[in-house]
Design a protein around this motif. Structure first.
Motif, short mmCIF file in Angstrom:
data_model
loop_
_atom_site.label_atom_id
_atom_site.label_comp_id
_atom_site.label_asym_id
_atom_site.label_seq_id
_atom_site.Cartn_x
_atom_site.Cartn_y
_atom_site.Cartn_z
N GLY A 52 0.82 -1.20 0.00
CA GLY A 52 0.00 0.00 0.00
C GLY A 52 0.86 1.26 0.00
N LEU A 53 0.24 2.37 0.30
CA LEU A 53 0.93 3.66 0.23
C LEU A 53 1.24 4.27 1.60
CD1 LEU A 53 -0.97 5.37 -2.72
CD2 LEU A 53 1.37 4.52 -2.71
N VAL A 54 0.87 3.61 2.67
CA VAL A 54 1.12 4.16 4.00
C VAL A 54 2.61 4.46 4.15
CG1 VAL A 54 1.01 3.73 6.48
CG2 VAL A 54 -0.87 3.02 5.00
N ASP A 55 2.92 5.69 4.53
CA ASP A 55 4.29 6.18 4.73
C ASP A 55 5.14 6.23 3.46
OD1 ASP A 55 3.80 6.63 7.42
OD2 ASP A 55 4.32 4.56 7.94
N SER A 56 4.54 6.02 2.29
CA SER A 56 5.28 6.19 1.04
C SER A 56 5.49 7.66 0.79
CB SER A 56 4.49 5.61 -0.14
OG SER A 56 4.37 4.23 -0.04
N LEU A 79 -4.14 10.57 -2.46
CA LEU A 79 -2.94 9.86 -2.03
C LEU A 79 -2.69 10.04 -0.53
CD1 LEU A 79 -0.59 10.67 -5.04
CD2 LEU A 79 -1.60 8.44 -4.48
N LYS A 80 -2.94 11.25 -0.03
CA LYS A 80 -2.78 11.49 1.41
C LYS A 80 -3.76 10.66 2.22
CE LYS A 80 -0.75 16.11 1.28
NZ LYS A 80 -0.94 17.54 1.57
N GLU A 81 -4.99 10.52 1.71
CA GLU A 81 -5.99 9.71 2.40
C GLU A 81 -5.56 8.25 2.48
OE1 GLU A 81 -9.90 10.24 0.73
OE2 GLU A 81 -9.84 12.40 1.05
N LEU A 82 -4.74 7.82 1.51
CA LEU A 82 -4.23 6.45 1.50
C LEU A 82 -2.98 6.29 2.35
CD1 LEU A 82 -4.76 5.61 -2.28
CD2 LEU A 82 -6.12 4.80 -0.33
N GLY A 83 -2.57 7.40 3.01
CA GLY A 83 -1.45 7.34 3.93
C GLY A 83 -0.12 7.79 3.36
N ALA A 84 -0.10 8.27 2.14
CA ALA A 84 1.15 8.70 1.52
C ALA A 84 1.56 10.08 2.02
CB ALA A 84 1.01 8.73 0.00
N ASP A 85 2.86 10.31 2.03
CA ASP A 85 3.43 11.61 2.33
C ASP A 85 3.71 12.27 0.97
OD1 ASP A 85 4.74 13.83 3.31
OD2 ASP A 85 6.58 12.75 3.80
N VAL A 86 2.86 13.21 0.57
CA VAL A 86 2.93 13.78 -0.78
C VAL A 86 3.65 15.13 -0.74
CG1 VAL A 86 1.60 14.52 -2.80
CG2 VAL A 86 0.75 12.64 -1.36
#
Length: 140
Positions: free
Chosen positions: A5-9, A27-34
């Motif tokens: 997944g994208l958490v902390d990506s 993307l932020k909702e999926l946990g990514a750092d954008v």
């Protein structure tokens, strides 16, 4: 261990200065750092107004819009007066662009089924293959 997944990506999102943040927010909702970076800016080019006046004076059949910024840019050039496009078909690449055109009071006649340039070309071909141009004479 491989990340799932994208958490902390960490995601780089280069884009226009004036852009919608739908993808960034998703993307932020999926946990990514954008991280966003402005890669370009849309500006009017010197001479655009006089060129547009000439094109409109010569007459056009269709105005195509491939992004919300093309709608905003043209409306900026014509001081928001969409009436200069009355009687001209308006074609948009997708629903977001079409909504922007409608927000400026334009009537959208042609809307791509696929939000791509190829999709826009295809729907314009479909539209004009069934439309009799006003300058063509119908047989008696």
């Amino acid at each position: 261990m491989k990340q799932v997944g994208l958490v902390d990506s960490k995601v780089l999102m280069p884009g226009a200065e004036a852009r919608r943040d739908v993808l960034v927010d998703g993307l932020k909702e999926l946990g990514a750092d954008v991280e966003t970076v402005i890669a370009y800016r849309t500006v009017n080019v010197e001479g655009s107004i006089s060129r547009l006046r000439q094109v409109l004076e010569d007459g056009i059949d269709i105005a195509t819009f491939t992004s919300s910024s093309t709608v905003k840019g043209l409306m900026d050039l014509i001081d928001g007066d969409g009436s200069v496009l009355s009687g001209i078909d308006v074609a948009c690449i997708g629903p977001v662009t079409a909504n922007e055109a409608r927000n400026f009071g334009l009537s959208v006649d042609i809307l791509a089924h696929q939000s791509t340039v190829d999709g826009l070309v295809e729907v314009i071909k479909e539209h004009y293959s069934t439309k009799v141009r006003s300058d063509e004479q119908l047989p008696n």
